[in-house]
Motif scaffolding. Structure first.
Motif, PDB file in Angstrom:
ATOM      1  N   PRO A  78       2.333  12.451  71.612  1.00 13.52           N
ATOM      2  CA  PRO A  78       3.778  12.631  72.009  1.00 13.52           C
ATOM      3  C   PRO A  78       3.985  13.019  73.393  1.00 13.52           C
ATOM      4  O   PRO A  78       3.050  13.358  74.119  1.00 13.52           O
ATOM      5  N   GLU A  79       4.778  12.857  74.100  1.00  9.45           N
ATOM      6  CA  GLU A  79       5.082  13.055  75.663  1.00  9.45           C
ATOM      7  C   GLU A  79       4.852  14.356  75.939  1.00  9.45           C
ATOM      8  O   GLU A  79       4.017  14.662  77.000  1.00  9.45           O
ATOM      9  N   GLY A  80       5.027  15.448  75.300  1.00 14.56           N
ATOM     10  CA  GLY A  80       4.643  16.588  75.591  1.00 14.56           C
ATOM     11  C   GLY A  80       3.155  16.943  75.598  1.00 14.56           C
ATOM     12  O   GLY A  80       2.715  18.064  76.296  1.00 14.56           O
ATOM     13  N   TRP A  81       2.631  16.223  75.038  1.00 15.44           N
ATOM     14  CA  TRP A  81       0.958  16.350  74.777  1.00 15.44           C
ATOM     15  C   TRP A  81      -0.036  15.607  75.778  1.00 15.44           C
ATOM     16  O   TRP A  81      -0.955  15.826  76.025  1.00 15.44           O
ATOM     17  N   GLN A  82       0.835  14.666  76.710  1.00 16.81           N
ATOM     18  CA  GLN A  82       0.159  13.800  77.448  1.00 16.81           C
ATOM     19  C   GLN A  82      -0.573  14.461  78.669  1.00 16.81           C
ATOM     20  O   GLN A  82      -1.432  13.994  79.337  1.00 16.81           O
ATOM     21  N   SER A  83      -0.050  15.629  78.830  1.00 12.93           N
ATOM     22  CA  SER A  83      -0.630  16.490  80.172  1.00 12.93           C
ATOM     23  C   SER A  83      -1.594  17.412  79.846  1.00 12.93           C
ATOM     24  O   SER A  83      -2.199  18.279  80.734  1.00 12.93           O
ATOM     25  N   LEU A  84      -1.824  17.550  78.527  1.00  6.75           N
ATOM     26  CA  LEU A  84      -2.941  18.876  78.190  1.00  6.75           C
ATOM     27  C   LEU A  84      -4.025  18.537  78.681  1.00  6.75           C
ATOM     28  O   LEU A  84      -4.681  17.430  78.758  1.00  6.75           O
ATOM     29  N   THR A  85      -4.837  19.668  78.827  1.00  2.58           N
ATOM     30  CA  THR A  85      -6.305  19.536  79.081  1.00  2.58           C
ATOM     31  C   THR A  85      -6.859  19.381  77.682  1.00  2.58           C
ATOM     32  O   THR A  85      -6.282  19.799  76.755  1.00  2.58           O
ATOM     33  N   LEU A  86      -8.358  18.964  77.752  1.00  2.00           N
ATOM     34  CA  LEU A  86      -9.117  18.840  76.560  1.00  2.00           C
ATOM     35  C   LEU A  86      -8.899  20.072  75.767  1.00  2.00           C
ATOM     36  O   LEU A  86      -8.914  19.968  74.444  1.00  2.00           O
ATOM     37  N   SER A  87      -9.233  21.215  76.301  1.00  2.00           N
ATOM     38  CA  SER A  87      -9.236  22.483  75.636  1.00  2.00           C
ATOM     39  C   SER A  87      -8.086  22.776  74.806  1.00  2.00           C
ATOM     40  O   SER A  87      -8.019  22.912  73.676  1.00  2.00           O
ATOM     41  N   LYS A  88      -6.795  22.617  75.547  1.00  2.63           N
ATOM     42  CA  LYS A  88      -5.382  22.711  74.799  1.00  2.63           C
ATOM     43  C   LYS A  88      -5.399  21.770  73.628  1.00  2.63           C
ATOM     44  O   LYS A  88      -4.838  21.862  72.794  1.00  2.63           O
ATOM     45  N   LEU A  89      -5.892  20.624  73.975  1.00  3.40           N
ATOM     46  CA  LEU A  89      -5.775  19.439  72.989  1.00  3.40           C
ATOM     47  C   LEU A  89      -6.624  19.748  71.848  1.00  3.40           C
ATOM     48  O   LEU A  89      -6.213  19.588  70.706  1.00  3.40           O
ATOM     49  N   ARG A  90      -7.747  20.251  72.156  1.00  7.68           N
ATOM     50  CA  ARG A  90      -8.480  20.701  70.889  1.00  7.68           C
ATOM     51  C   ARG A  90      -7.917  21.746  69.977  1.00  7.68           C
ATOM     52  O   ARG A  90      -8.058  21.681  68.873  1.00  7.68           O
ATOM     53  N   HIS A  91      -7.144  22.762  70.594  1.00  8.86           N
ATOM     54  CA  HIS A  91      -6.571  23.600  69.819  1.00  8.86           C
ATOM     55  C   HIS A  91      -5.332  23.125  69.036  1.00  8.86           C
ATOM     56  O   HIS A  91      -5.261  23.557  68.077  1.00  8.86           O
ATOM     57  N   ARG A  92      -4.474  22.155  69.626  1.00  9.52           N
ATOM     58  CA  ARG A  92      -3.666  21.697  68.831  1.00  9.52           C
ATOM     59  C   ARG A  92      -3.856  20.688  68.005  1.00  9.52           C
ATOM     60  O   ARG A  92      -3.270  20.497  66.693  1.00  9.52           O
ATOM     61  N   LEU A  93      -4.944  19.775  68.195  1.00 13.34           N
ATOM     62  CA  LEU A  93      -5.011  18.566  67.312  1.00 13.34           C
ATOM     63  C   LEU A  93      -6.538  18.749  66.663  1.00 13.34           C
ATOM     64  O   LEU A  93      -6.485  18.553  65.358  1.00 13.34           O
ATOM     65  N   PHE A  94      -7.655  18.970  67.131  1.00 13.82           N
ATOM     66  CA  PHE A  94      -8.946  18.903  66.459  1.00 13.82           C
ATOM     67  C   PHE A  94      -9.310  20.315  65.934  1.00 13.82           C
ATOM     68  O   PHE A  94     -10.291  20.109  64.956  1.00 13.82           O
ATOM     69  N   TRP A  95      -8.689  21.280  66.027  1.00 19.73           N
ATOM     70  CA  TRP A  95      -8.911  22.635  65.225  1.00 19.73           C
ATOM     71  C   TRP A  95      -8.152  22.681  64.106  1.00 19.73           C
ATOM     72  O   TRP A  95      -7.979  23.928  63.437  1.00 19.73           O
ATOM     73  N   LEU A  96      -7.276  21.661  63.701  1.00 17.70           N
ATOM     74  CA  LEU A  96      -6.491  21.735  62.497  1.00 17.70           C
ATOM     75  C   LEU A  96      -7.361  21.840  61.162  1.00 17.70           C
ATOM     76  O   LEU A  96      -8.284  21.166  61.145  1.00 17.70           O
ATOM     77  N   PRO A  97      -7.027  22.722  60.378  1.00 20.53           N
ATOM     78  CA  PRO A  97      -7.797  22.712  59.102  1.00 20.53           C
ATOM     79  C   PRO A  97      -7.516  21.532  58.290  1.00 20.53           C
ATOM     80  O   PRO A  97      -6.410  20.802  58.147  1.00 20.53           O
ATOM     81  N   GLY A  98      -8.471  21.010  57.671  1.00 20.96           N
ATOM     82  CA  GLY A  98      -8.521  19.765  56.858  1.00 20.96           C
ATOM     83  C   GLY A  98      -9.889  19.623  55.970  1.00 20.96           C
ATOM     84  O   GLY A  98     -10.654  20.411  56.087  1.00 20.96           O
ATOM     85  N   ALA A  99      -9.840  18.561  55.194  1.00 18.96           N
ATOM     86  CA  ALA A  99     -10.838  18.156  54.434  1.00 18.96           C
ATOM     87  C   ALA A  99     -11.094  16.843  54.331  1.00 18.96           C
ATOM     88  O   ALA A  99     -10.127  15.913  54.103  1.00 18.96           O
ATOM     89  N   LEU A 100     -12.288  16.230  54.316  1.00 21.80           N
ATOM     90  CA  LEU A 100     -12.565  14.745  54.577  1.00 21.80           C
ATOM     91  C   LEU A 100     -13.032  14.574  52.898  1.00 21.80           C
ATOM     92  O   LEU A 100     -14.015  15.096  52.288  1.00 21.80           O
ATOM     93  N   THR A 101     -12.129  13.640  52.327  1.00 21.00           N
ATOM     94  CA  THR A 101     -12.303  13.528  51.071  1.00 21.00           C
ATOM     95  C   THR A 101     -12.617  12.101  50.542  1.00 21.00           C
ATOM     96  O   THR A 101     -12.334  11.125  51.540  1.00 21.00           O
TER      97      THR A 101
END
Length: 153
Positions: free
Chosen positions: A95-118
Motif C-alpha cells: 500500500p502507498e503508506g508502506w512504500q517509504s518504510l525502511t526495512l526494519s519498519k517493514l519487518r515490524h509491520r509485515l515479516f513479524w506477523l504471527p502465523g503458521a505454515l501448514t
C-alpha cells in the motif's frame, strides 16, 4: 551562499545557528550553479544519508566480511540486489503508506506477523491471525503480486 527560513517551534536546534526566529544554512561551492541550483543539489544529497544508514543497519553493510576484493564486490552486489528487490516489492505490491518504510519498519509491520505454515491437502499455506487489518493488508498485497507479469528472458 546563505539561506534563511523561519524556524518551526517543534524543530530541533540547527547545526549552523539560529537568530531570532530564523534558521541559517550556508554552502560554499565551486560549482557554477545559481543559488537555487546549489540549494537543490545539496538538499538532494542530504536525502542519501538515511539510505546509507539503512544499508549499514538493515542490510548488514556495517562491516565488509573479507579482505579479498572479488569477495567484497560480490557481497556488495548481493546487498544491492536485496535492496533493489525490497524496493521493487514495496513500490509494486505494498500500500502507498508502506512504500517509504525502511526495512526494519517493514519487518515490524509485515515479516513479524504471527502465523503458521501448514500443508492442508499437501499444499503449503500460510495461516495468519484472523484480524481485519491483517486481512486487508494481505488481500491488497496478494492482489498486487498476482497482477505482476514475469520478465521476458
Amino acid at each position: 551562499m546563505v539561506a534563511r527560513r523561519k524556524m518551526e517551534e517543534a524543530e530541533p536546534e540547527p547545526t549552523l545557528f539560529a537568530l531570532d526566529r530564523y534558521l541559517y544554512r550556508a554552502w560554499f561551492t565551486n560549482l557554477s550553479l545559481t543559488p537555487a541550483g546549489v540549494w537543490n543539489f545539496y538538499e538532494g544529497r542530504a536525502g542519501m544519508e538515511p539510505r546509507i544508514r539503512e544499508l549499514r543497519e538493515d542490510y548488514a553493510l556495517r562491516k565488509i566480511p573479507t579482505r579479498a576484493f572479488a569477495a567484497n564486490a560480490l557481497y556488495l552486489e548481493i546487498i544491492r540486489l536485496a535492496y533493489n528487490l525490497v524496493t521493487a516489492f514495496q513500490w509494486t505490491c505494498l500500500p502507498e503508506g508502506w512504500q517509504s518504510l525502511t526495512l526494519s519498519k517493514l519487518r515490524h509491520r509485515l515479516f513479524w506477523l504471527p502465523g503458521a505454515l501448514t500443508r492442508p491437502q499437501n499444499r503449503p499455506a500460510l495461516r495468519l491471525p484472523n484480524r481485519p487489518a491483517i486481512q486487508e493488508w494481505t488481500t491488497h498485497i496478494l492482489r498486487q503480486v498476482h497482477r505482476l507479469k514475469p520478465l521476458d528472458g
